[in-house]
Design a protein around this motif. Structure first.
Motif, PDB file in Angstrom:
ATOM      1  N   GLY A  11       3.703  -6.887  -8.525  1.00  0.00           N
ATOM      2  CA  GLY A  11       3.565  -8.387  -7.261  1.00  0.00           C
ATOM      3  C   GLY A  11       3.252  -9.294  -7.841  1.00  0.00           C
ATOM      4  N   PRO A  14       0.773 -14.866  -5.769  1.00  0.00           N
ATOM      5  CA  PRO A  14      -0.722 -16.145  -6.032  1.00  0.00           C
ATOM      6  C   PRO A  14      -1.942 -14.793  -7.471  1.00  0.00           C
ATOM      7  CG  PRO A  14      -0.157 -16.856  -3.994  1.00  0.00           C
ATOM      8  CD  PRO A  14       0.863 -15.285  -4.160  1.00  0.00           C
ATOM      9  N   ALA A  15      -1.887 -13.666  -6.571  1.00  0.00           N
ATOM     10  CA  ALA A  15      -2.708 -13.034  -7.320  1.00  0.00           C
ATOM     11  C   ALA A  15      -2.001 -11.773  -8.771  1.00  0.00           C
ATOM     12  CB  ALA A  15      -2.836 -11.164  -6.641  1.00  0.00           C
ATOM     13  N   GLU A  34       8.386  -7.592 -10.032  1.00  0.00           N
ATOM     14  CA  GLU A  34       8.651  -8.259  -8.492  1.00  0.00           C
ATOM     15  C   GLU A  34       9.738  -8.015  -7.835  1.00  0.00           C
ATOM     16  OE1 GLU A  34       6.231 -10.795  -6.171  1.00  0.00           O
ATOM     17  OE2 GLU A  34       8.274  -9.713  -4.867  1.00  0.00           O
ATOM     18  N   GLY A  40       5.357 -14.796  -4.339  1.00  0.00           N
ATOM     19  CA  GLY A  40       4.921 -13.570  -3.359  1.00  0.00           C
ATOM     20  C   GLY A  40       5.421 -14.983  -1.364  1.00  0.00           C
ATOM     21  N   THR A  41       4.472 -14.244  -0.959  1.00  0.00           N
ATOM     22  CA  THR A  41       4.376 -14.724   1.128  1.00  0.00           C
ATOM     23  C   THR A  41       3.723 -16.137   0.794  1.00  0.00           C
ATOM     24  OG1 THR A  41       3.617 -11.994   1.332  1.00  0.00           O
ATOM     25  CG2 THR A  41       2.782 -14.120   2.621  1.00  0.00           C
ATOM     26  N   CYS A  47       2.395 -19.568   3.852  1.00  0.00           N
ATOM     27  CA  CYS A  47       1.415 -21.103   3.670  1.00  0.00           C
ATOM     28  C   CYS A  47       2.563 -22.598   2.808  1.00  0.00           C
ATOM     29  CB  CYS A  47       0.460 -21.471   2.047  1.00  0.00           C
ATOM     30  SG  CYS A  47      -0.104 -20.032   1.576  1.00  0.00           S
ATOM     31  N   ALA A 116       8.299  -0.805  -7.767  1.00  0.00           N
ATOM     32  CA  ALA A 116       7.290  -0.615  -8.565  1.00  0.00           C
ATOM     33  C   ALA A 116       6.974   1.087  -7.698  1.00  0.00           C
ATOM     34  CB  ALA A 116       6.252  -1.164  -8.621  1.00  0.00           C
ATOM     35  N   ILE A 140      -0.447  -6.319  -4.707  1.00  0.00           N
ATOM     36  CA  ILE A 140       1.615  -6.356  -3.666  1.00  0.00           C
ATOM     37  C   ILE A 140       1.071  -7.224  -2.433  1.00  0.00           C
ATOM     38  CG2 ILE A 140       2.157  -4.002  -4.384  1.00  0.00           C
ATOM     39  CD1 ILE A 140       0.107  -2.462  -2.519  1.00  0.00           C
ATOM     40  N   ASP A 306      -4.646 -10.235  -1.520  1.00  0.00           N
ATOM     41  CA  ASP A 306      -4.741  -9.789   0.210  1.00  0.00           C
ATOM     42  C   ASP A 306      -5.213  -8.155   0.185  1.00  0.00           C
ATOM     43  OD1 ASP A 306      -4.094 -12.073   0.652  1.00  0.00           O
ATOM     44  OD2 ASP A 306      -2.171 -11.574   1.732  1.00  0.00           O
ATOM     45  N   VAL A 314      -5.399 -17.469  -0.578  1.00  0.00           N
ATOM     46  CA  VAL A 314      -4.720 -17.898  -2.350  1.00  0.00           C
ATOM     47  C   VAL A 314      -5.773 -18.382  -2.843  1.00  0.00           C
ATOM     48  CG1 VAL A 314      -3.086 -19.569  -3.129  1.00  0.00           C
ATOM     49  CG2 VAL A 314      -1.622 -18.825  -1.059  1.00  0.00           C
ATOM     50  N   GLN A 315      -6.453 -18.882  -2.528  1.00  0.00           N
ATOM     51  CA  GLN A 315      -7.679 -19.964  -3.384  1.00  0.00           C
ATOM     52  C   GLN A 315      -8.142 -18.181  -3.889  1.00  0.00           C
ATOM     53  OE1 GLN A 315      -6.757 -20.392  -0.457  1.00  0.00           O
ATOM     54  NE2 GLN A 315      -8.785 -21.463   0.641  1.00  0.00           N
TER      55      GLN A 315
HETATM   56  C1  LIG Z   1       2.075 -17.508   7.861  1.00  0.00           C
HETATM   57  C2  LIG Z   1       1.109 -17.523   6.658  1.00  0.00           C
HETATM   58  C3  LIG Z   1       0.374 -19.002   6.265  1.00  0.00           C
HETATM   59  C4  LIG Z   1      -0.411 -18.662   5.595  1.00  0.00           C
HETATM   60  N1  LIG Z   1      -1.130 -19.792   5.435  1.00  0.00           N
HETATM   61  C5  LIG Z   1      -1.834 -19.962   3.731  1.00  0.00           C
HETATM   62  C6  LIG Z   1      -2.593 -20.784   3.755  1.00  0.00           C
HETATM   63  O1  LIG Z   1      -2.380 -21.890   4.492  1.00  0.00           O
HETATM   64  N2  LIG Z   1      -4.021 -21.168   3.043  1.00  0.00           N
HETATM   65  C7  LIG Z   1      -4.468 -19.924   2.387  1.00  0.00           C
HETATM   66  O2  LIG Z   1      -5.493 -19.590   1.109  1.00  0.00           O
HETATM   67  N3  LIG Z   1      -3.785 -18.749   2.613  1.00  0.00           N
HETATM   68  C8  LIG Z   1      -2.680 -18.610   3.483  1.00  0.00           C
HETATM   69  N4  LIG Z   1      -1.844 -17.626   3.795  1.00  0.00           N
HETATM   70  C9  LIG Z   1      -2.144 -15.866   3.089  1.00  0.00           C
HETATM   71  C10 LIG Z   1      -1.514 -16.012   1.758  1.00  0.00           C
HETATM   72  O3  LIG Z   1      -0.037 -16.067   1.462  1.00  0.00           O
HETATM   73  C11 LIG Z   1      -2.388 -14.616   1.398  1.00  0.00           C
HETATM   74  O4  LIG Z   1      -3.562 -14.927   0.788  1.00  0.00           O
HETATM   75  C12 LIG Z   1      -1.397 -14.700  -0.373  1.00  0.00           C
HETATM   76  O5  LIG Z   1       0.122 -14.978  -0.309  1.00  0.00           O
HETATM   77  C13 LIG Z   1      -2.324 -13.645  -1.053  1.00  0.00           C
HETATM   78  O6  LIG Z   1      -1.543 -13.437  -2.724  1.00  0.00           O
HETATM   79  P1  LIG Z   1      -0.963 -12.315  -3.188  1.00  0.00           P
HETATM   80  O7  LIG Z   1      -0.873 -12.168  -4.361  1.00  0.00           O
HETATM   81  O8  LIG Z   1      -2.165 -11.005  -2.569  1.00  0.00           O
HETATM   82  O9  LIG Z   1      -0.023 -11.373  -1.950  1.00  0.00           O
HETATM   83  P2  LIG Z   1       1.768 -11.738  -1.647  1.00  0.00           P
HETATM   84  O10 LIG Z   1       1.424 -13.377  -2.016  1.00  0.00           O
HETATM   85  O11 LIG Z   1       1.548 -11.589  -0.644  1.00  0.00           O
HETATM   86  O12 LIG Z   1       2.727 -11.363  -3.253  1.00  0.00           O
HETATM   87  C14 LIG Z   1       2.940  -9.747  -2.975  1.00  0.00           C
HETATM   88  C15 LIG Z   1       3.747 -10.202  -4.029  1.00  0.00           C
HETATM   89  O13 LIG Z   1       3.831  -7.857  -3.991  1.00  0.00           O
HETATM   90  C16 LIG Z   1       5.228  -7.829  -3.709  1.00  0.00           C
HETATM   91  N5  LIG Z   1       5.311  -6.582  -3.572  1.00  0.00           N
HETATM   92  C17 LIG Z   1       4.796  -5.567  -2.763  1.00  0.00           C
HETATM   93  N6  LIG Z   1       5.290  -3.999  -2.984  1.00  0.00           N
HETATM   94  C18 LIG Z   1       5.925  -4.473  -4.003  1.00  0.00           C
HETATM   95  C19 LIG Z   1       6.078  -2.951  -5.258  1.00  0.00           C
HETATM   96  N7  LIG Z   1       6.256  -1.620  -4.121  1.00  0.00           N
HETATM   97  N8  LIG Z   1       7.117  -3.162  -5.806  1.00  0.00           N
HETATM   98  C20 LIG Z   1       6.945  -4.514  -6.022  1.00  0.00           C
HETATM   99  N9  LIG Z   1       6.848  -6.115  -5.092  1.00  0.00           N
HETATM  100  C21 LIG Z   1       5.954  -5.487  -5.010  1.00  0.00           C
HETATM  101  C22 LIG Z   1       5.719  -8.574  -2.364  1.00  0.00           C
HETATM  102  O14 LIG Z   1       7.454  -8.522  -2.917  1.00  0.00           O
HETATM  103  C23 LIG Z   1       5.386  -9.819  -3.293  1.00  0.00           C
HETATM  104  O15 LIG Z   1       6.006 -10.977  -3.893  1.00  0.00           O
HETATM  105  C24 LIG Z   1      -1.188 -17.224   5.023  1.00  0.00           C
HETATM  106  C25 LIG Z   1      -0.103 -16.268   4.677  1.00  0.00           C
HETATM  107  C26 LIG Z   1       0.262 -16.086   6.679  1.00  0.00           C
HETATM  108  C27 LIG Z   1       1.504 -14.535   6.673  1.00  0.00           C
END
Ligand SMILES: Cc1cc2nc3c(=O)[nH]c(=O)nc-3n(C[C@H](O)[C@H](O)[C@H](O)COP(=O)(O)OP(=O)(O)OC[C@H]3O[C@@H](n4cnc5c(N)ncnc54)[C@H](O)[C@@H]3O)c2cc1C
Ligand SMILES: NC(=O)c1ccc[n+]([C@@H]2O[C@H](COP(=O)([O-])OP(=O)(O)OC[C@H]3O[C@@H](n4cnc5c(N)ncnc54)[C@H](O)[C@@H]3O)[C@@H](O)[C@H]2O)c1
Length: 456
Positions: A11, A14-15, A34, A40-41, A47, A116, A140, A306, A314-315
């Protein structure tokens, strides 16, 4: 054993980006998998797009009040395709600024495109390729869930909003968490009639109760219908070009006809297809639990962001990604506590919080102290016609330590960030009360509240 990589990150949100970069900086042979888009999201569908839509909603509101300031404008209208283009181009600009491909390249991180899936405790398949790693960091993320009700497929999930052909005249938003609340403001500001439904007793359940009440009041005063504490959603049925949404409240059936239903009713981790069983990793239905060092039950498999279900921001994700990478490479002895995690949303009015809510503080010491300073008592919100809102400061019983800060109103997120910086620096209430705030600013409410807390 000879592994393909020291660290494999799954994934690239941000993480995952933070984890891969930190692992590579520490000299580990690193790869990141990825299946969709780097960033990511957060950047691609969460955001950043939401924040651009929030700005669009803000502009629309401001134009509508321009005549109050003697500016003559025609009744504004939304050109939805242009709005969508604007969101997409801003996402591209943010991605360009982030420069992920160059960063990955410079640090020698391998990018593996595809899905993955575990094939063993140290082995993962990505498409038709198989790789192994000494440590694996799951980053993920999660996805919006569709409620298991008849007609659920007719609902729009948050990441699908930009694919709507046009703005609906009426919309029901299911779920009043951060996402649902922000979408409520966006749709309402752009002209839709909005009904917000939640099974929880109040919207924004993780916020201080006064914040939930303040945002709810703001919504209702602007014409949004808010129904909380409902028994549950029953069904969505297409009917004469619209959707009939039925739910129960207080045991009574209710129904409404709307042009669109948006579902923002939860955010489970992306576990489908990951085949965690092959690695003996235990999960709940919605997350992969971790210990203080971000380890799953399998010690060389870490989970950041997440997906571990602890704090979906994100932070938090960035700090967790870095911590997980350091633990994977250097040995598991680092933690990243989230007791000072400012967060908030860009609704109308905005809201934000950091530290303990008043209820959490009272549960620890009923003699703790809370003061609420209304925005209406501060010059800048009056000047800007944004008097709706407040800053609440929660302190210990001696009025020395700041335990939490919560705000509703214009610039609430920035106001709370300033208090968070003070809290992180160990600033006591008396010192905060002596800080000079530029005039006329929103953050001046912090000085007013600190002095009010000392006096009370
Ligand atoms: C509408 C919305 C608005 C938001 N606004 C804010 C905000 O203003 N401020 C804030 O702090 N947070 C906000 N968030 C939350 C924030 O987006 C998440 O906390 C953050 O993106 C988490 O990061 P992550 O790296 O854990 O996961 P993600 O950003 O979800 O990244 C996970 C990645 O893993 C990949 N992945 C998953 N499974 C697999 C697999 N099996 N194989 C390969 N790749 C895979 C996905 O494609 C994705 O790119 C918001 C969320 C949403 C839905
Ligand atoms: N500005 C931000 O920081 C921001 C913005 C969006 C999302 N996020 C993060 O993303 C995560 C997901 O947020 P989210 O709002 O999508 O989900 P959430 O899980 O936080 O909220 C879901 C809401 O849906 C309600 N719900 C659940 N089942 C329901 C049902 N059957 N009928 C009616 N209501 C129902 C819940 O009571 C809850 O209020 C959150 O943890 C949040 O931290 C952050």
């Amino acid at each position: 054993m000879d592994y393909t990589y020291d660290v494999l990150v799954i994934g690239a949100g941000p993480a995952g980006m933070a984890a891969a970069v930190r692992a590579a900086e520490l000299g580990a042979r690193t790869a990141v998998v990825e299946r969709s888009a780097l960033g990511g999201t957060c950047v691609n569908s969460g955001c950043v797009p939401t924040r651009v839509l929030a700005k669009t909603a803000r502009l629309f509101r401001e134009v509508r009040t321009a005549h109050d300031y003697g500016i003559v404008v025609a009744e504004p209208q939304v050109d939805w395709p242009t709005t969508v283009d604007r969101v997409r181009s801003t996402v591209e600009r943010v991605l360009t600024a982030k420069g992920y491909p160059a960063l990955i390249d410079r640090l020698g991180i391998d990018l593996l495109a595809g899905d993955a899936s575990f094939t063993g405790e140290h082995t993962v398949s990505v498409g038709d390729r198989s790789v192994s790693a000494r440590s694996i960091i799951l980053c993920i993320g999660g996805s919006a869930r569709r409620l298991p009700i008849p007609g659920a497929e007719a609902a729009v999930l948050p990441h699908e909003v930009l694919s709507m052909p046009e703005l609906p005249a009426s919309v029901a938003v299911i779920g009043g968490g951060h996402t649902g609340a922000q979408l409520t403001t966006i749709f309402h500001a752009l002209g839709s009639q909005v009904l917000l439904l939640d099974v929880a007793p109040r919207i924004l359940m993780t916020e201080d109760a006064d914040v939930s009440a303040g945002v709810t009041e703001g919504f209702i005063s602007r014409g949004v219908r808010v129904e909380t504490g409902i028994d549950g959603i029953d069904a969505i049925r297409p009917s004469e070009g619209a959707l009939r949404l039925s739910w129960r409240s207080g045991g009574q059936p209710e129904e409404i006809s709307v042009e669109a239903v948006v579902m923002a009713a939860g955010w489970p981790a992306n576990l489908d297809g990951l085949n965690l069983e092959a690695a003996s990793v235990e999960s709940t239905r919605t997350a992969v639990p971790v210990d203080d060092y971000l380890r799953s039950n399998v010690p060389h498999i870490f989970v950041a962001g997440d997906a571990n279900g602890s704090s979906m921001l994100v932070q938090a994700a960035v700090f967790e990604g870095e911590t997980a990478a350091e633990n994977a490479v250097l040995g598991a002895n680092r933690t990243t506590p989230h007791h000072l995690l400012p967060e908030g949303g860009f609704t109308d009015p905005d809201y934000a919080g950091v530290g303990l809510t008043e209820a959490q503080a009272r549960a620890r010491d009923s003699q703790c102290h809370a003061v609420v300073l209304p925005y209406a008592a501060v010059e800048r919100p009056i000047i800007d016609d944004r008097e709706q809102g407040f800053l609440k400061l929660v302190t210990d019983r001696h009025r020395e330590l700041i335990l939490g800060a919560h705000s509703v109103g214009e610039n609430a997120v920035e106001v709370i960030q300033a208090v968070a910086a003070a809290m992180a620096a160990g600033t006591d209430l008396a010192t905060l009360a002596r800080v000079k705030f530029a005039y006329p600013t929103y953050s001046a409410v912090i000085g007013h509240a600190a002095r009010a807390a000392l006096r009370s």
